[in-house]
Design a protein around this motif. Structure first.
Motif, PDB file in Angstrom:
ATOM      1  N   ARG A 146       0.826  -1.212   0.000  1.00 34.10           N
ATOM      2  CA  ARG A 146       0.000   0.000   0.000  1.00 34.10           C
ATOM      3  C   ARG A 146       0.861   1.263   0.000  1.00 34.10           C
ATOM      4  O   ARG A 146       0.332   2.375   0.063  1.00 34.10           O
ATOM      5  CB  ARG A 146      -0.904   0.017   1.233  1.00 34.10           C
ATOM      6  CG  ARG A 146      -1.725  -1.256   1.417  1.00 34.10           C
ATOM      7  CD  ARG A 146      -2.831  -1.376   0.403  1.00 34.10           C
ATOM      8  NE  ARG A 146      -3.553  -2.650   0.539  1.00 34.10           N
ATOM      9  CZ  ARG A 146      -4.632  -2.962  -0.139  1.00 34.10           C
ATOM     10  NH1 ARG A 146      -5.130  -2.106  -1.016  1.00 34.10           N
ATOM     11  NH2 ARG A 146      -5.228  -4.129   0.020  1.00 34.10           N
ATOM     12  N   SER A 167       4.062   3.988  -1.288  1.00 32.48           N
ATOM     13  CA  SER A 167       4.415   4.643  -2.553  1.00 32.48           C
ATOM     14  C   SER A 167       5.587   3.952  -3.239  1.00 32.48           C
ATOM     15  O   SER A 167       5.566   3.690  -4.435  1.00 32.48           O
ATOM     16  CB  SER A 167       4.727   6.124  -2.319  1.00 32.48           C
ATOM     17  OG  SER A 167       5.771   6.271  -1.389  1.00 32.48           O
ATOM     18  N   THR A 217      -5.185   8.304 -12.374  1.00 37.85           N
ATOM     19  CA  THR A 217      -4.981   7.972 -10.970  1.00 37.85           C
ATOM     20  C   THR A 217      -3.779   8.713 -10.392  1.00 37.85           C
ATOM     21  O   THR A 217      -3.784   9.073  -9.210  1.00 37.85           O
ATOM     22  CB  THR A 217      -4.772   6.450 -10.797  1.00 37.85           C
ATOM     23  OG1 THR A 217      -5.876   5.757 -11.361  1.00 37.85           O
ATOM     24  CG2 THR A 217      -4.644   6.072  -9.332  1.00 37.85           C
ATOM     25  N   LEU A 276       3.067   7.942  -9.682  1.00 38.30           N
ATOM     26  CA  LEU A 276       1.993   7.019  -9.317  1.00 38.30           C
ATOM     27  C   LEU A 276       2.538   6.051  -8.270  1.00 38.30           C
ATOM     28  O   LEU A 276       3.500   5.321  -8.543  1.00 38.30           O
ATOM     29  CB  LEU A 276       1.528   6.258 -10.563  1.00 38.30           C
ATOM     30  CG  LEU A 276       0.383   5.270 -10.387  1.00 38.30           C
ATOM     31  CD1 LEU A 276      -0.896   5.976  -9.964  1.00 38.30           C
ATOM     32  CD2 LEU A 276       0.149   4.490 -11.682  1.00 38.30           C
ATOM     33  N   GLU A 313      -0.586   1.581  -6.328  1.00 34.29           N
ATOM     34  CA  GLU A 313      -1.628   1.844  -7.311  1.00 34.29           C
ATOM     35  C   GLU A 313      -1.259   1.246  -8.669  1.00 34.29           C
ATOM     36  O   GLU A 313      -2.125   0.739  -9.385  1.00 34.29           O
ATOM     37  CB  GLU A 313      -1.861   3.352  -7.437  1.00 34.29           C
ATOM     38  CG  GLU A 313      -2.576   3.961  -6.243  1.00 34.29           C
ATOM     39  CD  GLU A 313      -3.959   3.348  -6.062  1.00 34.29           C
ATOM     40  OE1 GLU A 313      -4.854   3.646  -6.868  1.00 34.29           O
ATOM     41  OE2 GLU A 313      -4.128   2.539  -5.117  1.00 34.29           O
ATOM     42  N   THR A 314       0.015   1.316  -9.026  1.00 35.69           N
ATOM     43  CA  THR A 314       0.464   0.663 -10.261  1.00 35.69           C
ATOM     44  C   THR A 314       0.148  -0.828 -10.215  1.00 35.69           C
ATOM     45  O   THR A 314      -0.375  -1.404 -11.176  1.00 35.69           O
ATOM     46  CB  THR A 314       1.973   0.864 -10.458  1.00 35.69           C
ATOM     47  OG1 THR A 314       2.250   2.265 -10.576  1.00 35.69           O
ATOM     48  CG2 THR A 314       2.470   0.161 -11.709  1.00 35.69           C
ATOM     49  N   ARG A 371      -2.119  -2.315  -8.379  1.00 33.92           N
ATOM     50  CA  ARG A 371      -3.573  -2.536  -8.393  1.00 33.92           C
ATOM     51  C   ARG A 371      -4.110  -2.516  -9.820  1.00 33.92           C
ATOM     52  O   ARG A 371      -4.888  -3.398 -10.222  1.00 33.92           O
ATOM     53  CB  ARG A 371      -4.271  -1.465  -7.552  1.00 33.92           C
ATOM     54  CG  ARG A 371      -5.802  -1.577  -7.567  1.00 33.92           C
ATOM     55  CD  ARG A 371      -6.445  -0.475  -6.750  1.00 33.92           C
ATOM     56  NE  ARG A 371      -6.237   0.837  -7.324  1.00 33.92           N
ATOM     57  CZ  ARG A 371      -6.966   1.359  -8.305  1.00 33.92           C
ATOM     58  NH1 ARG A 371      -7.942   0.644  -8.868  1.00 33.92           N
ATOM     59  NH2 ARG A 371      -6.722   2.578  -8.755  1.00 33.92           N
TER      60      ARG A 371
END
Length: 224
Positions: A43, A45, A73, A107, A111-112, A114
């Motif tokens: 989760r 960065s 995003t 990003l 998130e990448t 996900r």
């Protein structure tokens, strides 16, 4: 040990590299399975810069949809400002990149992962979390893998190919006896996800620029 389960490609490591590869293979109809010893995706960065060439490559394989979701995003960065000691900042404009993605996309790695996992899932590629490669043995017909499951039981997986995407301390690389081509460099780095209030004098800085500061005491970079 459980009975063998056949798969064409076993991808070890569900980070960005493993996810992108698995999604690409799944898109062509190849039977792929991913395993990762972590309990879930990160989760944090971590690695957070996605470059124009990467977005172009993803669009070539998956179409424009995935890069568009990544851009919406994240935060496109179009300028890098270098603050060297007390001199005036030096601005590097990224807008001249010969690419439709003429920026660096900030990003968070979580998130990448996900978004790539969603792309892999669209091609029916599963991720088995808390599954660790314990051993592998290659023969003339493929690779016999021992995969340790969350309950401690060992599952035998028969694969035509095994791909190690499991990072600097790769179990796959160690199992096949490949050396790590590189070195370790001494140094201490601190990565933090924070909210920064620059103050009224910097209110014009905006959120589309990286700020890099360098002094004799060390260096610091801020990525929006």
């Amino acid at each position: 040990m459980s009975e063998d389960k056949d798969v064409e490609v076993l991808v070890v490591g569900a980070g960005p590299t493993g996810l992108a590869l698995a999604a690409m293979l799944g898109r062509t109809g190849i039977a792929v399975r991913m395993i990762d010893k972590a309990a879930e995706r990160s989760r944090k960065s971590k690695a957070l810069g996605v470059h124009a060439g990467t977005l172009e490559a993803l669009s070539d394989v998956f179409g424009l949809g995935l890069p568009a979701r990544m851009v919406s995003t994240g935060q496109p960065v179009r300028t890098v400002h270098f603050h060297l000691e007390r001199r005036s900042p030096i601005a590097v404009d990224l807008g001249g990149l010969p690419s439709p993605y003429n920026f660096v996309l900030v990003l968070p790695q979580g998130e990448t992962e996900r978004l790539l996992a969603e792309q892999a899932a669209a091609f029916d590629v599963p991720i088995d979390w808390s599954h660790e490669l314990a051993a592998l043995r290659q023969d003339r017909d493929g690779v016999q893998c021992e995969v340790r499951r969350p309950d401690g039981a060992v599952e035998l997986v028969r694969a035509a190919y095994v791909v190690g995407c499991d990072g600097a301390h790769s179990v796959v690389r160690r199992q096949v006896g490949a050396q790590f081509a590189g070195g370790a460099y001494p140094g201490t780095f601190l990565l933090a996800d924070v909210t920064v209030d620059w103050g009224p004098e910097q209110a014009h800085w905006g959120h589309d620029s990286v700020r890099f500061f360098s002094t004799e005491a060390g260096a610091m970079a801020f990525f929006p």
